[in-house]
Scaffold this motif. Structure first.
Motif, PDB file in Angstrom:
ATOM      1  N   GLY A 192       0.805  -1.211   0.000  1.00 32.89           N
ATOM      2  CA  GLY A 192       0.000   0.000   0.000  1.00 32.89           C
ATOM      3  C   GLY A 192       0.844   1.270   0.000  1.00 32.89           C
ATOM      4  O   GLY A 192       2.069   1.246  -0.166  1.00 32.89           O
ATOM      5  N   MET A 193       0.191   2.399   0.218  1.00 28.69           N
ATOM      6  CA  MET A 193       0.881   3.687   0.190  1.00 28.69           C
ATOM      7  C   MET A 193       1.917   3.813   1.299  1.00 28.69           C
ATOM      8  O   MET A 193       2.920   4.526   1.152  1.00 28.69           O
ATOM      9  CB  MET A 193      -0.136   4.827   0.291  1.00 28.69           C
ATOM     10  CG  MET A 193      -1.021   4.980  -0.932  1.00 28.69           C
ATOM     11  SD  MET A 193      -0.135   5.529  -2.418  1.00 28.69           S
ATOM     12  CE  MET A 193       0.154   7.249  -1.990  1.00 28.69           C
ATOM     13  N   HIS A 194       1.692   3.105   2.412  1.00 29.95           N
ATOM     14  CA  HIS A 194       2.664   3.190   3.500  1.00 29.95           C
ATOM     15  C   HIS A 194       3.988   2.537   3.128  1.00 29.95           C
ATOM     16  O   HIS A 194       5.005   2.759   3.795  1.00 29.95           O
ATOM     17  CB  HIS A 194       2.101   2.545   4.770  1.00 29.95           C
ATOM     18  CG  HIS A 194       2.942   2.794   5.985  1.00 29.95           C
ATOM     19  ND1 HIS A 194       3.174   4.055   6.476  1.00 29.95           N
ATOM     20  CD2 HIS A 194       3.621   1.932   6.796  1.00 29.95           C
ATOM     21  CE1 HIS A 194       3.943   3.976   7.547  1.00 29.95           C
ATOM     22  NE2 HIS A 194       4.237   2.707   7.745  1.00 29.95           N
ATOM     23  N   ALA A 195       4.011   1.769   2.056  1.00 29.39           N
ATOM     24  CA  ALA A 195       5.270   1.193   1.588  1.00 29.39           C
ATOM     25  C   ALA A 195       6.234   2.283   1.132  1.00 29.39           C
ATOM     26  O   ALA A 195       7.458   2.077   1.135  1.00 29.39           O
ATOM     27  CB  ALA A 195       5.005   0.213   0.448  1.00 29.39           C
ATOM     28  N   ILE A 196       5.718   3.442   0.735  1.00 34.86           N
ATOM     29  CA  ILE A 196       6.582   4.525   0.257  1.00 34.86           C
ATOM     30  C   ILE A 196       7.489   5.037   1.376  1.00 34.86           C
ATOM     31  O   ILE A 196       8.720   5.037   1.230  1.00 34.86           O
ATOM     32  CB  ILE A 196       5.745   5.663  -0.352  1.00 34.86           C
ATOM     33  CG1 ILE A 196       4.953   5.151  -1.561  1.00 34.86           C
ATOM     34  CG2 ILE A 196       6.631   6.843  -0.747  1.00 34.86           C
ATOM     35  CD1 ILE A 196       3.969   6.156  -2.122  1.00 34.86           C
ATOM     36  N   PRO A 197       6.950   5.500   2.517  1.00 38.51           N
ATOM     37  CA  PRO A 197       7.866   5.955   3.577  1.00 38.51           C
ATOM     38  C   PRO A 197       8.731   4.839   4.141  1.00 38.51           C
ATOM     39  O   PRO A 197       9.872   5.084   4.550  1.00 38.51           O
ATOM     40  CB  PRO A 197       6.930   6.550   4.632  1.00 38.51           C
ATOM     41  CG  PRO A 197       5.594   5.940   4.379  1.00 38.51           C
ATOM     42  CD  PRO A 197       5.537   5.756   2.888  1.00 38.51           C
ATOM     43  N   ARG A 198       8.216   3.611   4.164  1.00 38.59           N
ATOM     44  CA  ARG A 198       9.049   2.518   4.661  1.00 38.59           C
ATOM     45  C   ARG A 198      10.272   2.324   3.768  1.00 38.59           C
ATOM     46  O   ARG A 198      11.387   2.126   4.253  1.00 38.59           O
ATOM     47  CB  ARG A 198       8.245   1.218   4.744  1.00 38.59           C
ATOM     48  CG  ARG A 198       7.182   1.213   5.821  1.00 38.59           C
ATOM     49  CD  ARG A 198       6.817  -0.217   6.243  1.00 38.59           C
ATOM     50  NE  ARG A 198       6.582  -1.088   5.104  1.00 38.59           N
ATOM     51  CZ  ARG A 198       5.414  -1.262   4.512  1.00 38.59           C
ATOM     52  NH1 ARG A 198       4.354  -0.595   4.956  1.00 38.59           N
ATOM     53  NH2 ARG A 198       5.274  -2.092   3.484  1.00 38.59           N
ATOM     54  N   ALA A 199      10.064   2.378   2.456  1.00 44.45           N
ATOM     55  CA  ALA A 199      11.184   2.214   1.527  1.00 44.45           C
ATOM     56  C   ALA A 199      12.153   3.385   1.626  1.00 44.45           C
ATOM     57  O   ALA A 199      13.382   3.195   1.613  1.00 44.45           O
ATOM     58  CB  ALA A 199      10.660   2.076   0.100  1.00 44.45           C
ATOM     59  N   LEU A 200      11.641   4.596   1.737  1.00 47.44           N
ATOM     60  CA  LEU A 200      12.514   5.762   1.859  1.00 47.44           C
ATOM     61  C   LEU A 200      13.320   5.715   3.155  1.00 47.44           C
ATOM     62  O   LEU A 200      14.506   6.077   3.169  1.00 47.44           O
ATOM     63  CB  LEU A 200      11.688   7.047   1.798  1.00 47.44           C
ATOM     64  CG  LEU A 200      11.067   7.397   0.443  1.00 47.44           C
ATOM     65  CD1 LEU A 200      10.188   8.631   0.567  1.00 47.44           C
ATOM     66  CD2 LEU A 200      12.156   7.630  -0.604  1.00 47.44           C
ATOM     67  N   ALA A 201      12.692   5.281   4.247  1.00 51.37           N
ATOM     68  CA  ALA A 201      13.414   5.172   5.517  1.00 51.37           C
ATOM     69  C   ALA A 201      14.541   4.153   5.412  1.00 51.37           C
ATOM     70  O   ALA A 201      15.652   4.372   5.931  1.00 51.37           O
ATOM     71  CB  ALA A 201      12.448   4.790   6.634  1.00 51.37           C
ATOM     72  N   ALA A 202      14.284   3.040   4.732  1.00 48.91           N
ATOM     73  CA  ALA A 202      15.325   2.016   4.568  1.00 48.91           C
ATOM     74  C   ALA A 202      16.490   2.565   3.757  1.00 48.91           C
ATOM     75  O   ALA A 202      17.665   2.303   4.076  1.00 48.91           O
ATOM     76  CB  ALA A 202      14.733   0.780   3.900  1.00 48.91           C
TER      77      ALA A 202
END
Length: 486
Positions: A223-233
């Protein structure tokens, strides 16, 4: 170079942290929540997971550019798929318009609904949207507007005026299109910037270009929350340190400017630069030092808010589009109500059905998110009474629209007071509206002139609201820091 502290792990803060860490700067990102994302958040209800922030992702190249700054290809870490249709627009007369990829396919869809003459007008209008976008994007969206001289672009301003960019959006669109349904399809986006089509300038037709021509996308996994998770990684891989569950309480200064950030743990993080990427009006209320004030926030005008209902469904909805916009019968009066701080009498609803998100629901189940624009907290409404009334009305409307009786379905409700509790000033997740006096240089500045080393990112500063503008604000903050010898 002295360390950099970024306050807030929303998309703007993450974009800044990725770029700074990738450039070799020592970066600490401080986030009060236990997960990244900020407004692009997530919530769970039993076996159901919901995206609680933006649901519409456009301009994926802007996002890919953040990954590229750290040497990564976005597709390998965050694969996206283009939605088809981008939107399904349903009108009160029972007709519908699918906004689909491709010039010819979309023109044919307009011809099906509105006839050959309107399809010809649409083809010409589509070209006009492209011209507006080409003139406006590099000059005013993808550009640092912290200095007044950035506004003085006579050739570009003349070009925008000739294209109708300084007319009201509604008049601009009606000058090219005659079918009211097609006009609505290209003016409802004014709500994204907190204004009615009769108030918004024609320059905001570029939003219609971004999502009806450029396309709407969605992460293939998470979902959309995958975006900040990927950026944080990516930020952590580049060397940034992220402190979750830690709140910044004070930006400290010395005679040279920013010197440190005080945390709620009592720690003091030494800093030569600070990027404030959280709710800006609240930051000015205590987090920021004296001298950081911005005259543009003396009398802020906020966007309307929204009532959001997240449902867990024990069934799938065959044929349901990812995004469906149900237009109400009463178009103009709904905007008048919002301007007056009242609930809309007949609101248009944005329904999001992320069927492809396997993390959202168990097999055979699904989630449904319904957004109704409504007044923010400056209107003085009694939300303890009003929210239940609006919920009941919305449940009835959904039943009438064919979604069935959802009264017993697991439900998470987010109203303006809930947005306020989540840290959004005036109880709106859409920040300041984009009237002319709060656009470009007139929007709160990206840096504090009287406090060297203090920068801002996020939707309260330029370019403004939306995933691409917020990501750009983070890039602009990082660029200013990397160009400054501190």
């Amino acid at each position: 170079m002295r360390p950099v502290v970024v306050i807030g792990a929303g998309l703007g803060g993450l974009a800044a942290a990725v770029r700074l860490a990738a450039a070799g700067r020592e970066v600490t990102l401080v986030e009060a929540l236990d997960v990244p994302g900020g407004c692009c958040g997530t919530a769970s209800l039993g076996e159901y997971r919901f995206d609680t922030g933006p649901s519409v992702l456009t301009m994926p190249d802007v996002l890919a550019d953040v990954f590229a700054a750290a040497g990564h290809e976005m597709e390998s870490l965050l694969p996206l798929r283009r939605l088809d249709p981008y939107y399904r627009l349903r009108y009160h007369d029972g007709s519908h318009l699918d906004v689909v990829p491709g010039h010819d396919a979309m023109t044919e869809e307009v011809r099906r609904l509105c006839g050959a003459a309107e399809a010809d007008r649409y083809r010409r209008f589509r070209a006009r949207l492209g011209e507006l976008f080409a003139a406006e994007w590099p000059a005013f969206v993808d550009r640092d507007m912290t200095r007044l001289r950035s506004l003085f672009q006579p050739v570009t301003l003349a070009r925008l005026a000739a294209l109708g960019g300084f007319r009201r959006l509604d008049r601009l669109v009606r000058a090219h299109l005659t079918d009211p349904r097609l006009v609505k399809a290209h003016t409802f986006q004014a709500l994204y910037v907190g204004l009615s089509p009769q108030q918004a300038l024609g320059i905001y037709a570029v939003i219609a270009h971004m999502d009806t021509i450029g396309g709407v996308f969605f992460p293939e996994h998470g979902g959309m929350h995958a975006i900040p998770r990927a950026l944080a990684a990516v930020a952590e891989k580049a060397g940034a340190r992220i402190r979750y569950g830690t709140r910044a309480v004070k930006v400290e200064t010395d005679s040279c400017g920013v010197s440190a950030v005080r945390l709620d743990t009592g720690e003091r993080l030494v800093a030569g630069h600070v990027v404030v990427a959280c709710d800006l009006p609240r930051a000015y209320a205590g987090l920021l030092p004296r001298g950081a004030g911005d005259w543009r926030l003396r009398r802020p005008r906020y966007s309307p808010s929204c009532l959001v209902l997240h449902f867990g469904l024990d069934r799938r909805l065959p044929g349901q589009a990812h995004h469906t916009l149900h237009f109400g019968r009463r178009w103009a009066s709904t905007f008048s109500a919002l301007n007056e701080g009242r609930p809309q009498p007949d609101p248009s609803l944005l329904v999001t059905y992320p069927a492809s998100d396997a993390t959202a629901a168990p097999d055979g189940h699904a989630t449904l998110t319904v957004l109704e624009p409504t007044a923010n907290l400056t209107g003085g409404n009694d939300w303890s009474r009003l929210t239940p009334q609006l919920e009941d009305r919305l449940l009835g409307r959904l039943a009438d629209l064919g979604y069935g009786d959802l009264t017993a379905a697991p439900r998470l409700t987010v109203d303006p007071p809930a947005w306020d509790r989540r840290g959004h000033s005036a109880g709106t997740p859409f920040a300041l509206d984009h009237r002319f006096a709060q656009t470009a240089w007139f929007r709160p500045a990206g840096m504090a002139r009287r406090v060297p080393g203090l920068h801002f990112a996020g939707m309260h500063t330029a370019p403004g609201v939306g995933v691409p503008p917020v990501l750009i604000s983070g890039r602009l903050a990082a660029q200013r820091i990397l160009e400054t010898p501190r």
